[in-house]
Design an enzyme around this catalytic site. Structure first.
Site, short mmCIF file in Angstrom:
data_model
loop_
_atom_site.label_atom_id
_atom_site.label_comp_id
_atom_site.label_asym_id
_atom_site.label_seq_id
_atom_site.Cartn_x
_atom_site.Cartn_y
_atom_site.Cartn_z
N SER A 176 0.83 -1.20 0.00
CA SER A 176 0.00 0.00 0.00
C SER A 176 0.87 1.25 0.00
O SER A 176 1.67 1.45 -0.91
CB SER A 176 -0.97 -0.04 1.18
N HIS A 199 -8.26 1.30 -0.78
CA HIS A 199 -8.17 0.36 -1.89
C HIS A 199 -9.55 -0.18 -2.31
O HIS A 199 -9.70 -1.34 -2.67
CB HIS A 199 -7.21 -0.79 -1.56
#
Length: 320
Positions: free
Chosen positions: A94, A198
């Site tokens: 991430s 996300h």
């Protein structure tokens, strides 16, 4: 072959930056970064409480700064020697992808931190629209879990491998998951994040980040850069930057990254500060691979020794 990895949001803890700032030159470096992005990184990394550093706009640049600082102390920043062999690949989970991009030479440190600061602010704004969050599922069959999450309206935002999937969605959807776990899942653990990252909930942040990215020029990676999107190695700086923008609303496929590490022949993995999460996954998914997490400067000597013991095929060929 050695791979250097950087953790994502949720890895931060109060005071974790304190011992790193005692290293020579570290405080000055962090002060310069703080001035550049308009955020007192030293304060948040040493004095702020858990709630303060849970703030997305704070946590993200703080994690990238910590990763870069620890990599610099390790001597693992991009150089001709590293590209020739000491580091075989870099990757980040991430927001850790911004750390990895800087370590690969795609962006300089200040550019990476400036962009990630804008990312954090944009994601915090997007998260404020609807109350959302994320929870980790431990155990269970991935296909069964993904199907169950989709039935509940949740997104499998992180597919991490080693029996771990992270679900993201509204707080109501996550509450339903707590009451109705997928078959085989041992535990559902709420994560210390402030939104459904996300997922489609982050759409507005993607637009803002795309505008910010237009101001940057990205160099091609100087060593193998493995992307969260699909576990593939990315060869151009332009594509790395494009993927950094898009991953805000796309699932993280760390399981595929680890498959790529395996295919590349990784023998050792070091996780930069605040390490622990990714080495834990690697221990379960990459048996036989030596792992080390940089938690404090006390771990540096062991990490340097591991680097010294590890060479890539490219390094062996160069010395032949």
């Amino acid at each position: 072959m050695l791979v250097l990895v950087a953790p994502g949001q949720g890895a931060q803890t109060p005071g974790f930056l304190t011992p790193w700032l005692e290293l020579p030159g570290a405080a000055d470096r962090v002060a310069a970064w703080s001035d550049a992005i308009g955020l007192d990184l030293a304060h948040y990394g040493t004095q702020a409480d858990a709630d303060a550093i849970r703030d997305t706009s704070v946590a993200q640049p703080l994690l990238v700064a910590a990763g870069l600082l620890s990599a610099a102390a390790l001597g693992a920043e991009t150089s001709a020697a590293d590209a020739a062999g000491r580091l075989g690949a870099v990757a980040g989970h991430s927001v850790g992808e911004f750390t990895a991009a800087a370590l690969a030479g795609v962006l300089d440190d200040t550019a990476a931190l400036t962009l990630v600061r804008k990312r954090g602010l944009a994601m915090a704004e997007a998260a404020a629209i609807t109350e959302t969050g994320m929870s980790a599922l431990l155990g269970g069959d991935p296909e069964t879990s993904v199907a169950h999450l989709e039935k509940l309206g949740l997104t499998p935002a992180n597919i991490n491998g080693a029996g771990q999937i992270v679900a993201a969605g509204t707080m109501e959807q996550l509450a339903a998951l707590n009451e109705d776990k997928p078959e085989g899942v041992r535990k559902v653990v709420p994560l210390k994040v402030a939104g459904a990252f996300h997922t489609h909930h982050m759409g507005p942040a993607v637009e803002k980040l795309a505008e910010a990215a237009k101001e940057l020029v990205a160099a091609d990676p100087k060593l193998t850069y493995v992307s969260n999107k699909d576990g593939e190695a990315v060869a151009t700086g332009a594509e790395v930057l494009e993927r950094l923008v898009g991953q805000v609303a796309n699932p993280v496929r760390w399981d595929l990254c680890m498959e790529t590490f395996k295919a590349l022949g990784v023998t050792a993995l070091i996780e930069v500060c605040p390490g622990g999460t990714l080495t834990g996954l690697a221990k379960r998914a990459l048996p036989g691979v030596r792992t080390l997490a940089l938690k404090t400067p006390d771990d540096l000597d062991a990490a340097r020794a591991l680097i010294a013991e590890t060479t890539t095929p490219a390094a062996d060929a160069a010395g032949a």
